[in-house]
Design a protein around this motif. Structure first.
Motif, short mmCIF file in Angstrom:
data_model
loop_
_atom_site.label_atom_id
_atom_site.label_comp_id
_atom_site.label_asym_id
_atom_site.label_seq_id
_atom_site.Cartn_x
_atom_site.Cartn_y
_atom_site.Cartn_z
N GLN A 82 0.84 -1.20 0.02
CA GLN A 82 0.09 -0.11 0.08
C GLN A 82 0.92 1.12 -0.05
N GLN A 83 1.88 1.16 0.63
CA GLN A 83 2.80 2.38 0.74
C GLN A 83 3.45 2.77 -0.43
N ILE A 84 3.99 1.62 -1.06
CA ILE A 84 4.46 1.82 -2.64
C ILE A 84 3.35 2.29 -3.62
N ASN A 85 2.35 2.01 -3.44
CA ASN A 85 1.29 2.51 -4.35
C ASN A 85 0.89 4.01 -4.07
N TYR A 86 0.81 4.21 -2.79
CA TYR A 86 0.49 5.71 -2.39
C TYR A 86 1.95 6.36 -2.98
N THR A 87 3.23 6.13 -2.68
CA THR A 87 4.25 6.86 -2.95
C THR A 87 4.49 7.20 -4.54
N ILE A 88 4.23 6.14 -5.21
CA ILE A 88 4.12 6.31 -6.52
C ILE A 88 3.34 7.06 -7.19
N LYS A 89 2.06 7.45 -6.72
CA LYS A 89 1.10 8.01 -7.35
C LYS A 89 1.41 9.52 -6.93
N ARG A 90 2.30 9.67 -5.80
CA ARG A 90 2.51 11.21 -5.43
C ARG A 90 3.92 11.41 -5.40
N LEU A 91 4.89 10.88 -5.82
CA LEU A 91 6.14 11.13 -6.02
C LEU A 91 6.36 12.44 -6.72
N LYS A 92 5.87 12.26 -7.95
CA LYS A 92 6.41 13.44 -8.86
C LYS A 92 5.83 14.82 -8.30
N LYS A 93 4.93 15.04 -7.70
CA LYS A 93 4.61 16.12 -6.88
C LYS A 93 5.54 16.26 -5.76
N TRP A 94 5.90 15.33 -5.03
CA TRP A 94 6.91 15.68 -3.93
C TRP A 94 8.17 16.29 -4.34
N MET A 95 8.58 15.60 -5.58
CA MET A 95 10.08 15.85 -6.30
C MET A 95 9.96 17.44 -6.65
N ARG A 96 8.88 18.01 -7.08
CA ARG A 96 8.96 19.31 -7.45
C ARG A 96 9.60 20.25 -6.51
N PRO A 97 10.19 21.16 -7.06
CA PRO A 97 10.80 22.21 -6.12
C PRO A 97 9.56 23.10 -5.78
N SER A 98 9.42 23.57 -4.31
CA SER A 98 8.49 24.31 -4.06
C SER A 98 8.82 25.87 -4.03
N ARG A 99 7.98 26.74 -4.56
CA ARG A 99 8.25 28.23 -4.65
C ARG A 99 7.88 28.82 -3.34
N ARG A 100 8.69 29.54 -2.83
CA ARG A 100 8.41 30.29 -1.90
C ARG A 100 8.47 31.79 -1.88
N HIS A 101 8.17 32.70 -1.04
CA HIS A 101 7.90 34.13 -1.28
C HIS A 101 9.13 34.65 -0.70
N ALA A 102 9.97 35.51 -1.67
CA ALA A 102 11.10 36.05 -1.21
C ALA A 102 11.06 37.38 -0.31
N GLY A 103 9.92 37.81 -0.14
CA GLY A 103 9.59 39.12 0.52
C GLY A 103 9.91 40.15 0.02
#
Length: 480
Positions: A82-103
């Motif tokens: 179950q954990q493998i199935n869950y991870t595969i479905k979401r891994l691409k999103k997790w790997m993306r750089p996350s944008r933050r506010h510079a201020g």
């Protein structure tokens, strides 16, 4: 230790060190595996688990003397799949750089967080769930792009053979390596300069692991244990309360870090609790200790430990109720749950994690007393509350610390793929499972990017003339 044994250990330690450096070199040659390669590894791992599920069930039963195949499927194989199935479905999103506010102060600029593999991960596995607690951490370690070395328990040799063969069929040693051996090998393993070390086991050994990791400044995730309480509130329906917690105590014969370690019941309701526990246990395991669905204590050493704690309670004149007439099989080191009513706090089983089929039943006069009883003890890995009272649920959720909590259930909170699992204080530190596992085995690196315009020059000396005036205006604007 004989000279031959010492020599063998030294050779094994040398091989282990060589494997570590080989993994480190391969990691440095490919520091950021792409999404496709990570998913391929996870899919291969899932296929291998499914292909070897019967072999793993048989091996675990052999290691324990007898272990229910259903226990293995439910608590070792299923969570990993179950954990493998869950991870595969979401891994691409997790790997993306996350944008933050510079201020405003840093403008114009771009700020992002990228998630890099930490490198080589060490995983130390206990004997109670050798599949789930080796493959379980391996899944987020691979998802995050790392390489891993796994130290398996010396108490599950048959299972170790299957796991080793399973992983060797998929991975090269420079990707995933398996280590076996006793305490000396385990100590040498935890002394390696891993980029992250995850240990599952007792609090006492966890302290040694943390000391060894400190020499290398290795970050650690410690999944320990402790005395996880079940609080049955005055309003609780007793048959339902027992139904929701009994499986958590009987699964794997109670040899679970999140098993209910003791139960708090209102004064005057202890006999109703015991009668209901006996009734439901007999329905689940009609042949008592001889039921095929009930698992053995893992080995003679652990059986003798539990027997000694039970004998200490008998000597202390503690009331003890066995939940089935067929209660103990000495030759097969099997034991059904024994309920101990209001045992003295001085008993060993009240001081240490029980990790087996003994269950203290503690009575309380009011709910404040019950909550204080939990709060005055080391923070547990799990907390179980049986009540329909919403106000009490809210109070315990906010006021009582534990690694995790289930309301009107037990154990199954660990199976929530989309939630972190971890302890607090003596029950552990750090988290894994789900996205938190990916983050644990990743370095979240902040990256600030600027273009041609450089406003930072307004903040550097000399602070005279126009610079002083600009500085004064900036401070007046931002320091408010």
């Amino acid at each position: 230790m004989t000279f031959a044994t010492a020599t063998q250990d030294n050779q094994q330690i040398f091989t282990m060190q060589r494997l570590f450096h080989a993994q480190r070199n391969e990691y440095l040659a490919q520091t950021m595996p792409d999404y496709a390669s990570r998913v391929t590894q996870l899919k291969q791992l899932k296929a291998a688990l499914l292909e070897n599920k019967d072999a793993l069930c048989d091996a675990l039963s052999a290691d324990f003397g007898h272990r229910s195949h259903q226990d293995t499927l439910l608590s070792d194989i299923l969570p990993c799949v179950q954990q493998i199935n869950y991870t595969i479905k979401r891994l691409k999103k997790w790997m993306r750089p996350s944008r933050r506010h510079a201020g405003l102060l840093l403008m114009p600029a771009k700020v992002e967080v990228i998630y890099q593999p930490v490198g080589v991960v060490g995983i130390v596995v206990p004997w109670n769930f050798p599949v789930m607690l080796s493959i379980g951490p391996l899944i987020p370690a691979l998802a995050a792009g790392n390489r891993a070395m796994i130290k398996l328990s010396e108490f599950t040799p048959q299972t170790n053979q299957v796991i080793t063969a399973l992983l060797a069929a998929i991975f090269d040693d420079t990707e995933v390596a398996v280590i076996e051996g006793e305490a000396d090998i385990a100590a040498a393993f935890t002394a390696l300069p891993f980029d992250h070390l995850l240990f599952t086991g007792s609090t006492a050994v966890g302290r040694h692991v943390m000391r060894a990791a400190a020499d290398n400044l290795t970050p650690v995730t410690l999944e320990l244990g402790g005395k996880s309480p079940t609080l049955i509130a005055p309003d609780a329906d007793m048959p339902q309360a027992v139904e929701r917690m009994i499986f958590g105590k009987c699964l794997n014969a109670g040899q679970i870090c999140v098993a209910p370690d003791y139960v708090l019941v209102p004064e005057g309701k202890e006999d109703a609790f015991i009668a209901e526990f006996k009734k439901q246990f007999t329905q689940m395991y009609p042949q008592g200790v001889h039921s095929q669905d009930f698992t053995s204590v893992v080995n003679q050493r652990q059986f003798e430990r539990l027997s000694q704690w039970l004998a200490e309670a008998v000597q202390n004149k503690t009331r003890i109720d066995t939940v089935h007439p067929d209660a103990i099989d000495l030759g097969a080191h099997r034991m059904v749950p024994h309920l101990l009513v209001n045992p003295s706090d001085s008993l060993t089983l009240m001081q240490e994690e029980i990790f087996g089929p003994l269950l203290p039943v503690i009575t309380y006069s009011n709910i404040d007393e019950a909550i204080q009883y939990i709060q005055q003890r080391p923070r547990p890995l799990a907390l179980y509350l049986m009540t329909q009272d919403k106000a009490l649920q809210a109070r315990v959720k906010s006021d009582v610390h534990a690694g995790g909590m289930a309301i009107n259930d037990s154990v199954f909170h660990v199976a929530a793929d989309d939630a972190p699992f971890g302890g607090i204080g003596p029950s552990g530190m750090g988290h894994y499972h789900g996205k938190e596992g990916f983050l644990t085995f990743s370095k979240a690196k902040t990256v600030l990017t600027k273009g041609r315009i450089n406003t930072a020059k307004l903040a550097v000396p000399p602070f005279t003339g126009w610079r002083a005036r600009v500085q004064k205006l900036m401070m007046a604007f931002f320091l408010r």
